[in-house]
Design a protein around this motif. Structure first.
Motif, PDB file in Angstrom:
ATOM      1  N   LEU B  20      -0.110  51.281 -16.186  1.00 58.72           N
ATOM      2  CA  LEU B  20      -0.786  52.557 -15.934  1.00 58.72           C
ATOM      3  C   LEU B  20      -2.143  52.591 -16.637  1.00 58.72           C
ATOM      4  N   PHE B  21      -2.175  52.074 -17.872  1.00 57.67           N
ATOM      5  CA  PHE B  21      -3.439  52.060 -18.613  1.00 57.67           C
ATOM      6  C   PHE B  21      -4.477  51.205 -17.895  1.00 57.67           C
ATOM      7  N   SER B  22      -4.042  50.034 -17.379  1.00 53.19           N
ATOM      8  CA  SER B  22      -4.996  49.151 -16.699  1.00 53.19           C
ATOM      9  C   SER B  22      -5.504  49.789 -15.413  1.00 53.19           C
ATOM     10  N   ILE B  23      -4.619  50.523 -14.720  1.00 53.89           N
ATOM     11  CA  ILE B  23      -5.082  51.207 -13.507  1.00 53.89           C
ATOM     12  C   ILE B  23      -6.151  52.238 -13.872  1.00 53.89           C
ATOM     13  N   MET B  26      -9.356  50.437 -14.525  1.00 53.82           N
ATOM     14  CA  MET B  26      -9.962  50.019 -13.263  1.00 53.82           C
ATOM     15  C   MET B  26     -10.685  51.180 -12.610  1.00 53.82           C
TER      16      MET B  26
END
Lengths: 165, 106
Positions: B20-23, B26
């Motif tokens: 979720l953090f990487s999304i 992005m």
């Protein structure tokens, strides 16, 4: 029924709606997907036995913050695609960079020893237990938060005024 | 409800929060609409909140959940001020495209 099924269903829904927040073209769709994502995260709180945080999360995020987002979006009337397409190179670069971050995060926790699964019932997330911690050990930060919220409210009102002399 | 905690290891929550953090990261990098960028920051905050709650429950320590409560209060204050700033920007230059906000760049 597989007891881990609710976790995987909720996790899939969270990741899907989070992706749709980023990928959908209309801002209003993004906001609605984000509200859905917050509800699935609230479901995770319930699975983790944190009932108080579940209630606060639904009230604060889905009830207040997202309404504020929707209101601002309607106020500046942006329900059209005014966003020009970014080049595919830039999108690819952003995706690769985020993927690298994910890789690093997962790789860093790969070899870590995991906590044993808890066997007895954990009831630290109930209102009474959290209330004792909040009004005992964390009383000063709790009172400071109220000053922070007051300051933020005054700041938002000052910024929102038409012309400040 | 409690049987979940016995079959799901903590690693799964770490992985989910990382995803979720990487999304969110992005989204911050490739959206240009300032409001969407803001929403992606909220997404990152929520991933961290969920991870704190998971650690708190698995450790049996209430402090983590108190921290989540404080993070929520700070996020609410941040959103109120941030959206007021965005409305002011829109009133002044009639757009919230972050590529137009480059006066402080050099």
């Amino acid at each position: 029924m597989n007891p881990s099924l609710p976790f995987f269903v909720l996790a899939t829904l969270s990741v899907f709606s989070a992706l749709m927040v980023v990928l959908s073209r209309k801002p209003v769709h993004s906001v609605l997907y984000l509200i859905f994502c917050f509800f699935t995260i609230g479901g995770h709180y319930l699975l983790l036995n944190a009932q108080f945080l579940f209630a606060v999360h639904i009230i604060v995020y889905a009830g207040a913050i997202m309404v504020l987002f929707l209101f601002t979006l309607m106020f500046i009337n942006m329900n059209k695609e005014l966003e020009p397409h970014k080049s595919n190179l830039l999108k690819g670069a952003a995706t690769i960079a985020a993927g690298c971050l994910l890789l690093v995060l997962v790789a860093a926790t790969k070899g870590a020893e995991t906590l044993p699964a808890i066997s007895k019932t954990s009831d630290i997330g109930t209102v009474s237990n959290l209330g004792k911690a909040l009004y005992g050990q964390y009383l000063l930060p709790f009172e400071l938060i109220s000053i922070l919220l007051l300051t933020a409210m005054v700041g938002a009102v000052m910024l929102g005024k038409k012309d400040v002399e | 409800m409690n049987s979940i905690l016995q079959v799901i290891p903590l690693n799964y929550y770490v992985a989910l929060a990382a995803i979720l953090f990487s999304i969110g990261v992005m989204g911050v990098m490739f959206r240009r609409n300032a409001i969407i960028v803001f929403m992606c920051i909220e997404l990152m905050l929520n991933a961290v909140n969920m991870l704190l709650t998971a650690f708190s429950t698995y450790h049996g320590d209430a402090s983590g959940q108190v921290m989540v409560f404080f993070i929520m209060a700070v996020a609410a204050a941040e959103v109120a001020v941030g959206l007021a700033i965005l409305v002011m920007i829109y009133n002044n230059i009639r757009t919230v495209d972050i590529n137009e906000l480059n006066k402080l760049k050099w």
